[in-house]
Design a protein around this motif. Structure first.
Motif, mmCIF file in Angstrom:
data_model
loop_
_atom_site.group_PDB
_atom_site.id
_atom_site.type_symbol
_atom_site.label_atom_id
_atom_site.label_comp_id
_atom_site.label_asym_id
_atom_site.label_seq_id
_atom_site.Cartn_x
_atom_site.Cartn_y
_atom_site.Cartn_z
ATOM 1 N N GLU A 14 0.058 1.943 10.232
ATOM 2 C CA GLU A 14 0.506 0.724 9.556
ATOM 3 C C GLU A 14 1.888 0.319 10.038
ATOM 4 O O GLU A 14 2.727 1.175 10.311
ATOM 5 C CB GLU A 14 0.523 0.963 8.041
ATOM 6 C CG GLU A 14 -0.883 1.181 7.529
ATOM 7 C CD GLU A 14 -0.935 1.587 6.061
ATOM 8 O OE1 GLU A 14 0.045 1.327 5.338
ATOM 9 O OE2 GLU A 14 -1.964 2.172 5.676
ATOM 10 N N PHE A 15 2.064 -0.976 10.145
ATOM 11 C CA PHE A 15 3.372 -1.496 10.565
ATOM 12 C C PHE A 15 3.911 -2.438 9.493
ATOM 13 O O PHE A 15 3.617 -3.625 9.482
ATOM 14 C CB PHE A 15 3.247 -2.230 11.901
ATOM 15 C CG PHE A 15 3.013 -1.314 13.067
ATOM 16 C CD1 PHE A 15 4.080 -0.631 13.643
ATOM 17 C CD2 PHE A 15 1.740 -1.148 13.592
ATOM 18 C CE1 PHE A 15 3.865 0.200 14.728
ATOM 19 C CE2 PHE A 15 1.531 -0.302 14.674
ATOM 20 C CZ PHE A 15 2.587 0.373 15.250
ATOM 21 N N HIS A 16 4.696 -1.888 8.581
ATOM 22 C CA HIS A 16 5.345 -2.665 7.539
ATOM 23 C C HIS A 16 6.720 -2.072 7.308
ATOM 24 O O HIS A 16 6.895 -0.885 7.509
ATOM 25 C CB HIS A 16 4.533 -2.620 6.224
ATOM 26 C CG HIS A 16 3.478 -3.673 6.155
ATOM 27 N ND1 HIS A 16 2.223 -3.493 6.696
ATOM 28 C CD2 HIS A 16 3.488 -4.926 5.611
ATOM 29 C CE1 HIS A 16 1.504 -4.589 6.470
ATOM 30 N NE2 HIS A 16 2.250 -5.474 5.838
ATOM 31 N N PRO A 17 7.674 -2.808 6.881
ATOM 32 C CA PRO A 17 7.656 -4.256 6.656
ATOM 33 C C PRO A 17 7.528 -5.023 7.975
ATOM 34 O O PRO A 17 7.940 -4.538 9.010
ATOM 35 C CB PRO A 17 9.022 -4.539 6.025
ATOM 36 C CG PRO A 17 9.733 -3.245 5.899
ATOM 37 C CD PRO A 17 8.986 -2.204 6.625
ATOM 38 N N GLN A 18 6.948 -6.230 7.861
ATOM 39 C CA GLN A 18 6.961 -7.131 8.999
ATOM 40 C C GLN A 18 8.372 -7.714 9.042
ATOM 41 O O GLN A 18 8.786 -8.369 8.101
ATOM 42 C CB GLN A 18 5.917 -8.229 8.811
ATOM 43 C CG GLN A 18 4.505 -7.656 8.631
ATOM 44 C CD GLN A 18 3.448 -8.727 8.425
ATOM 45 O OE1 GLN A 18 3.664 -9.898 8.714
ATOM 46 N NE2 GLN A 18 2.290 -8.320 7.918
ATOM 47 N N GLY A 19 9.101 -7.404 10.109
ATOM 48 C CA GLY A 19 10.536 -7.685 10.093
ATOM 49 C C GLY A 19 11.001 -8.672 11.145
ATOM 50 O O GLY A 19 10.466 -8.701 12.249
ATOM 51 N N ALA A 20 11.998 -9.453 10.770
ATOM 52 C CA ALA A 20 12.553 -10.437 11.708
ATOM 53 C C ALA A 20 14.045 -10.562 11.490
ATOM 54 O O ALA A 20 14.534 -10.383 10.382
ATOM 55 C CB ALA A 20 11.909 -11.809 11.488
ATOM 56 N N SER A 21 14.768 -10.858 12.558
ATOM 57 C CA SER A 21 16.134 -11.351 12.366
ATOM 58 C C SER A 21 16.132 -12.823 12.749
ATOM 59 O O SER A 21 15.388 -13.252 13.619
ATOM 60 C CB SER A 21 17.145 -10.545 13.178
ATOM 61 O OG SER A 21 16.910 -10.667 14.554
ATOM 62 N N VAL A 22 16.969 -13.592 12.049
ATOM 63 C CA VAL A 22 16.882 -15.053 12.099
ATOM 64 C C VAL A 22 18.184 -15.628 12.648
ATOM 65 O O VAL A 22 19.268 -15.250 12.212
ATOM 66 C CB VAL A 22 16.648 -15.590 10.673
ATOM 67 C CG1 VAL A 22 16.736 -17.098 10.659
ATOM 68 C CG2 VAL A 22 15.307 -15.125 10.140
ATOM 69 N N ILE A 23 18.062 -16.537 13.607
ATOM 70 C CA ILE A 23 19.243 -17.156 14.208
ATOM 71 C C ILE A 23 19.950 -18.030 13.167
ATOM 72 O O ILE A 23 19.301 -18.855 12.515
ATOM 73 C CB ILE A 23 18.835 -18.030 15.414
ATOM 74 C CG1 ILE A 23 18.128 -17.184 16.461
ATOM 75 C CG2 ILE A 23 20.048 -18.719 16.016
ATOM 76 C CD1 ILE A 23 17.526 -17.992 17.600
ATOM 77 N N PRO A 24 21.252 -17.828 12.985
ATOM 78 C CA PRO A 24 21.978 -18.658 12.014
ATOM 79 C C PRO A 24 21.848 -20.140 12.346
ATOM 80 O O PRO A 24 21.825 -20.528 13.506
ATOM 81 C CB PRO A 24 23.438 -18.198 12.175
ATOM 82 C CG PRO A 24 23.341 -16.818 12.718
ATOM 83 C CD PRO A 24 22.112 -16.804 13.578
ATOM 84 N N GLY A 25 21.730 -20.954 11.321
ATOM 85 C CA GLY A 25 21.703 -22.403 11.503
ATOM 86 C C GLY A 25 20.319 -22.965 11.737
ATOM 87 O O GLY A 25 20.150 -24.168 11.857
ATOM 88 N N LYS A 26 19.287 -22.108 11.824
ATOM 89 C CA LYS A 26 17.946 -22.616 12.119
ATOM 90 C C LYS A 26 17.270 -23.179 10.870
ATOM 91 O O LYS A 26 16.403 -24.030 10.984
ATOM 92 C CB LYS A 26 17.069 -21.511 12.723
ATOM 93 C CG LYS A 26 17.418 -21.215 14.161
ATOM 94 C CD LYS A 26 17.001 -22.369 15.065
ATOM 95 C CE LYS A 26 17.563 -22.155 16.463
ATOM 96 N NZ LYS A 26 17.276 -23.283 17.345
ATOM 97 N N PHE A 27 17.634 -22.664 9.702
ATOM 98 C CA PHE A 27 17.008 -23.185 8.485
ATOM 99 C C PHE A 27 18.030 -23.998 7.706
ATOM 100 O O PHE A 27 19.238 -23.816 7.854
ATOM 101 C CB PHE A 27 16.483 -22.040 7.622
ATOM 102 C CG PHE A 27 15.442 -21.206 8.309
ATOM 103 C CD1 PHE A 27 14.359 -21.812 8.930
ATOM 104 C CD2 PHE A 27 15.552 -19.819 8.354
ATOM 105 C CE1 PHE A 27 13.403 -21.050 9.580
ATOM 106 C CE2 PHE A 27 14.593 -19.059 8.997
ATOM 107 C CZ PHE A 27 13.515 -19.668 9.612
ATOM 108 N N GLU A 28 17.515 -24.869 6.871
ATOM 109 C CA GLU A 28 18.389 -25.742 6.103
ATOM 110 C C GLU A 28 19.229 -24.931 5.122
ATOM 111 O O GLU A 28 18.750 -23.972 4.520
ATOM 112 C CB GLU A 28 17.507 -26.723 5.343
ATOM 113 C CG GLU A 28 18.174 -28.036 5.095
ATOM 114 C CD GLU A 28 17.178 -29.000 4.500
ATOM 115 O OE1 GLU A 28 17.532 -29.584 3.465
ATOM 116 O OE2 GLU A 28 16.061 -29.134 5.048
ATOM 117 N N LEU A 29 20.468 -25.349 4.986
ATOM 118 C CA LEU A 29 21.359 -24.706 4.020
ATOM 119 C C LEU A 29 21.014 -25.288 2.646
ATOM 120 O O LEU A 29 21.179 -26.477 2.416
ATOM 121 C CB LEU A 29 22.807 -25.040 4.389
ATOM 122 C CG LEU A 29 23.910 -24.310 3.651
ATOM 123 C CD1 LEU A 29 23.837 -22.808 3.884
ATOM 124 C CD2 LEU A 29 25.268 -24.846 4.088
#
Lengths: 572, 559
Positions: B352-367
């Motif tokens: 099993e592979f959990h948690p499904q993980g990501a790092s997110v580039i700053p500024g890509k989603f709305e503040l």
């Protein structure tokens, strides 16, 4: 593309521990996605060669400027529309059907038809704007190279060659780790850093170069068709200008019709610009404001873009052996730009060379030895006649004579003597004929006689006066610079010797600099240190249009800006 | 006479034509024609190679073992192996390629075929599973020192965890952006799958509690925090240990034994975990996801949750296609953003592979705007730090100086290349005038900064790049902007045109700046500036302007 995070390389470790030999590898790398690079990439992809194309602009074409005519020649081994079907429908402006040369003397103008030489051996010839053309090509290049496992990357500046044990094995970039390849096609333009890294080209002699400066002028299509008397969108005109309108600087002007704009520019020998301390933007304005052009402007002038580039004089610098190890040079990078008299052809030769470079690599592979590619490429350039067009034997034979200044002044004296002038009158028809002869053009010396004296005398003796008032006001340099957008990043040019003696010529010769103008790249300044006054130049690379002029006329260390930085041409 | 006379064709047309000719004799005739005609080397090469191909085919028809891969393109190989079902035969081809051309594309094709042939052979029969070191002793195992796998069997996974990074006691914008995105994703998720899973904010630091409370306003259902004064600065070992201890529920086989049960954490590990792709966030995300033995998609630019049908046998076992539910899709840019890959983190049949993980580039989603009315639970996590995790000590730290801030002043005085006659005095005069005002600042044009002017030592502090006003410097909007000896290039205009009142001092009546300033004083800055300073000291700016015969200029009507 989907891949799994847990069993792919998605977790990248940039620990810097990797050994030097473990680079990303492609069969072929093409540097630059102008017509030469695009042709090479398309021909490589055709042969299933895994090809990566690297382009330093934000988009292909954003760094590219040309006068604006692309030829397809009947005898060429490759033409752009062979390699890219629909090219003419999708990526070009208007065909240059009409082709005229105007010999100017003051307000008198004698016009010749050059259609015979223009259409001779020509399958077609269209005006182009490079941003649109190159980005169209790039889309196709990306599609085709992707199928081979490669693709096109923009915003990547290749800054040098990667060598192992003295052998060229790949390229280094500002933005990516080094990449190795079996063949590297350098189609990185007139200021090719790879050609210089390999010692195949230099920036030493102003005599080896032309400098072209161009304005793209807004004009809607109906107006163009009316004022140039064209039959609809598939008709167009080309006009050349020479004579005394450029203050004795050797060169000439051009005007080509686009779909809904005009490309108007000037091309001069760089050594002449340097010697005369001429200001290129003023020479362009001299053309733009000449009464002859009023018939087309009729008092309206809106400049969309100001641009400049160096043009190699292939007669002197086309490298007959443009390769070193795995590196093959294509197009401007190899000096493959044919400028003889009024004929200016570059992009078609770049396309031929790109196709031949790809063919050479494929042949070398078929023979089981990819390292033969360079030699085969050289043979093909020779065998297909490309080199003979670029460096005509006739020119080599007469150059000792035509370029000596004694011959020039004798010629000039003869032309200006009553006998010479009488001759012009007598041979009126013959003159037009001889301008239409490729044989004569191949011998035309690059001196003041052919560019200035002869056309001026022709204009004076045979010309009809033009009476119109051309009252347009081209924008000044500050506005021209202001209209171009820049994010230059770190300075990419360094002045090595800032004394006026060593680098002062750049103040005038640089197309975005001028004496008494503080907003340009090169500025002349007087500084006082320890009581003594000294004249020096200072440099701000922000307005730089990356033409390379200062690399030749000043003492600099010259590089291109990093990927995606620097000038971005919208027209090109 | 062959059907095609090569001398009548361009090289570029000939390739496809020649490759359609099936008769070697006909090709030989064509070759002769070419030799006696145009005699083009590439054409001859083309024809010769076609002859060779045909002859090779004739000799050994259909026996893949005898095929010479080096003469085939990747696409040819793909066609060839489609009909081969024997693993040994395919492996022979793979070996041949490895010892020959060794093209990755070809090897990948053959390997894929092997995988799919083997996959269909399995027929549900359980294969013995060996650790990679034992299964492939001939390979080098750089991760051999990792002796065990910490993945769960039949683990229970819930919730989306958001690591909220702070700096100087404040939430970073990217933390808020992730909370907003997580809220949106989990609202959709709960509706699609009829669940009630939460957005869990994770805050670690020396003032974590107040920040944990703040995360609720940005979209967290629950905030879990760990507060310890020793964790005022990010240190990866203790931060990773704390995070993993939080993440593992009670009774987790690899967690600590005394982990108490918690109502809010009635599962083994988070279903999803997202981190900011900042320096610290990248560091922490890699450590945490490795410790939890899952994967990580780094530097993602988007996230969405969907079902996905997968056919890769590594993930599906023997089956042809399997639909994976609730898959976090993690697109990320490759090659400086030219290409995007969407990364999926999927369980394998045996692991099993959990948690499904990501790092997110700053500024890509709305503040998101904070909603102070939102309610959520805040939970303190208790856990003892091991002293050895704190061996690395931060002995000193420095906050990078922002340089000179010209942006927040009442008055800005700027000098341009008009000071060239005596640059040092020009600077002195400009600085003097700026100091006459209670809240005045002094700036320069790019032209001065890039000039070769020689400045005396005492004014050098005023001539640095950090005082540049314009497109590539600072953009200022003071109440009063005084530009002396500035021509007014467009790049400079961008940096000051929002000022309330712009006064230009210039010897050149045609200088561009006149078009966009409110007042224009025609004069030499070396005369005007000192007198202006004096007038301001003894009176007002208006009086000073009148003294100098300032005339309203082109830009006067824009405010």
């Amino acid at each position: 593309m989907t891949e799994d995070a847990n069993d792919s390389a998605a977790v990248r470790t940039d620990g810097g521990e990797s050994t030097m030999s473990e680079h990303e590898h492609y069969e072929a790398i093409v540097v630059g996605c102008g017509p030469g690079g695009a042709a090479a990439a398309a021909a490589l992809a055709e042969n299933d060669v895994e090809t990566l194309v690297l382009e330093r602009g934000v988009d292909a074409g954003s760094k590219n400027v040309s006068g604006g005519l692309i030829y397809a020649e009947e005898a060429a081994p490759y033409t752009i529309d062979d390699l890219f079907p629909d090219f003419r429908e999708e990526a070009t402006e208007r065909p240059a059907e009409e082709y005229k040369m105007h010999n100017v003397s003051g307000n008198k103008v004698a016009s010749f038809d050059l259609e015979e030489i223009h259409h001779g051996g020509t399958e077609w010839c269209d005006a182009v704007l490079r941003r649109e053309m190159d980005s169209w090509l790039a889309d196709r290049v990306h599609e085709r190279t992707r199928e081979t496992g490669g693709g096109l990357l923009t915003d990547v500046r290749v800054n040098g060659l990667l060598r192992e044990g003295g052998e060229i094995v790949g390229v280094t970039c500002d933005e990516l780790d080094p990449i190795t390849a079996d063949v590297i096609v350098a189609a990185d333009g007139v200021n090719s850093e790879l050609a210089r890294d390999a010692g195949l080209m230099n920036w030493d002699e102003p005599e080896d170069w032309f400098q072209g400066v161009k304005a793209v002028v807004d004009m809607d299509r109906e107006t163009i068709e009316e004022r140039f008397d064209l039959d609809g969108p598939d008709d167009g005109a080309a006009h050349l200008f020479s004579g005394d309108l450029f203050e004795g600087v050797r060169g000439g002007g051009f005007l080509y019709t686009n779909e809904d704009s005009l490309s108007i520019g000037t091309v001069f020998h760089l050594d002449s610009i340097a010697e005369e301390r001429a200001e290129p933007q003023d020479l362009l304005d001299a053309l733009l404001t000449h009464p002859l052009l009023d018939q087309w402007f009729q008092g309206e002038y809106e400049e969309l873009e100001y641009s400049a580039k160096l043009v190699p004089d292939s007669k002197k610098v086309a490298n007959p052996s443009p390769h070193s190890g795995r590196l093959l040079l294509v197009g401007d990078a190899a000096g493959q730009m044919q400028a003889q008299g009024p004929i200016i052809k570059g992009m078609n030769h770049a396309v031929s060379a790109g196709g031949l470079a790809a063919e050479a690599f494929q042949d070398a592979k078929t023979r089981g030895d990819p390292t033969l590619a360079g030699d085969l490429y050289e043979q093909k350039l020779e065998g297909e006649g490309v080199m003979d067009q670029l460096r005509p034997t006739r020119y080599e034979a007469t150059s000792w004579l035509s370029e000596s200044s004694i011959a020039t002044s004798i010629g000039s004296a003869v032309m200006n003597s009553p006998i010479g002038r009488f001759g012009v009158k007598t041979f009126d028809g013959l003159l037009e004929k001889s301008f239409n002869s490729p044989f004569v053009l191949g011998m035309i010396p690059d001196t003041k006689i052919s560019y200035v004296t002869v056309p001026t005398v022709i204009g004076d003796v045979l010309g009809e006066p033009v009476s119109a008032d051309n009252e347009i006001e081209p924008p000044d340099l500050a506005d021209r610079i202001g209209d171009l957008t820049y994010d230059v990043g770190d300075p990419h040019i360094e002045v090595l010797d800032n004394s006026y003696e060593a680098s002062g010529t750049a103040v005038t010769a640089c197309p975005v600099s001028a004496e008494d103008f503080g907003g340009g790249c090169y500025r002349s300044e007087t500084v006082e240190s320890n009581g003594s006054k000294e004249r020096v130049v200072s440099l701000d690379t922000q307005p730089c249009v990356e033409c390379g002029t200062c690399a030749v006329v000043a003492d600099t260390h010259w590089e291109h800006p990093a990927g995606g930085k620097g000038v971005e041409f919208k027209q090109g | 006479m062959p059907e095609i006379d090569p001398t009548e064709h361009e090289i570029s047309d000939l390739g496809p034509k020649v490759n359609q000719v099936e008769d070697a004799d006909e090709l030989r005739e064509m070759l002769e024609l070419e030799e006696s005609g145009e005699d083009r080397t590439p054409v001859k090469t083309l024809i010769e190679s076609r002859i060779e191909t045909l002859e090779a085919e004739d000799e050994e028809p259909e026996d893949a073992g005898a095929v010479d891969l080096s003469e085939k393109t990747a696409a040819d190989v793909g066609n060839l192996i489609r009909d081969i079902d024997e693993v040994e035969e395919l492996e022979a081809l793979l070996e041949q390629e490895e010892s020959g051309e060794n093209r990755d594309s070809v090897k990948r094709l053959v390997q894929q075929r092997i995988d799919s042939v083997q996959g269909s052979d399995d027929d549900g029969e359980e294969e013995e599973i060996l650790p990679p070191e034992e299964a492939h002793p001939e390979l080098d195992h750089p991760t051999a020192d990792k002796k065990h796998v910490r993945a769960l069997e039949d683990g229970e996974y819930r919730d989306m965890w958001v690591y909220c990074e702070t700096q100087h006691g404040e939430l970073l914008d990217v933390s808020k952006e992730m909370l907003g995105k997580a809220r949106e994703l989990m609202d959709g998720y709960n509706e699609d799958y009829d669940e009630e899973e939460k957005v869990v904010a994770v805050v670690i630091g020396d003032e974590a509690e107040s920040i944990a409370e703040e995360t609720v306003a940005y979209g967290a259902d629950l905030a879990v925090f760990y507060e310890d004064e020793r964790l005022g600065r990010f240190r990866h070992k203790p931060y990773a240990e704390v995070y993993c201890d939080m993440a593992r529920g009670a009774g987790h086989p690899y967690g600590r034994e005394d982990r108490p049960e918690a109502d809010w954490h009635d599962y083994d590990e988070p279903r999803y975990a997202i981190f900011p792709a900042t320096h610290n966030g990248r560091d922490l995300s890699a450590l945490v996801q490795a410790e939890l033995d899952s994967g990580l998609a780094s530097d993602c630019s988007d996230l969405y949750i969907e079902n996905e049908v997968i056919s890769n046998p590594v993930k599906t076992g023997a089956k042809d296609k399997v639909e994976f539910e609730r898959v976090l899709h993690m697109p990320r840019p490759d090659f400086s953003g030219f290409e995007y890959s969407t990364i999926l983190c999927l369980d394998s049949p045996r692991r099993e592979f959990h948690p499904q993980g990501a790092s997110v580039i700053p500024g890509k989603f709305e503040l998101p705007d904070p909603d102070p009315e939102r309610e959520g639970e805040v939970v303190e996590h208790s856990f003892d730090l091991d002293e050895s995790w704190l061996d690395v000590e931060v002995t000193d730290h420095d906050r990078l100086e922002g340089g000179v801030d010209l942006t927040d002043h009442e008055v800005v005085v700027c000098v341009g290349r008009g000071i060239d006659r005596d640059p040092t005095e020009g600077i002195e005069l400009g600085v003097e005038l700026s100091e006459t005002f209670d809240d005045g600042a002094f700036g320069l044009t790019r032209g001065v900064i890039t000039s070769s002017f020689q400045f005396d030592g005492h004014v050098e502090q005023y001539t640095g790049e950090d005082r540049q006003i314009g497109e590539s410097g600072q953009e200022v909007e003071p109440t009063l902007y005084i530009a002396a000896g500035v021509s007014g290039a467009i790049q400079h205009k961008v940096g000051c045109e929002e000022s309330d009142t712009i006064v230009a001092i210039n010897t050149d009546e045609h200088a561009d700046i006149r078009d966009w300033s409110d007042y224009y004083i025609h004069g030499d800055l070396f005369d005007v500036l000192p007198a202006f300073t004096e007038a301001v000291e003894s009176g007002s700016v208006d009086a000073a302007l009148q003294n100098f015969g300032a005339v309203p200029a082109g830009g006067g009507d824009d405010d």
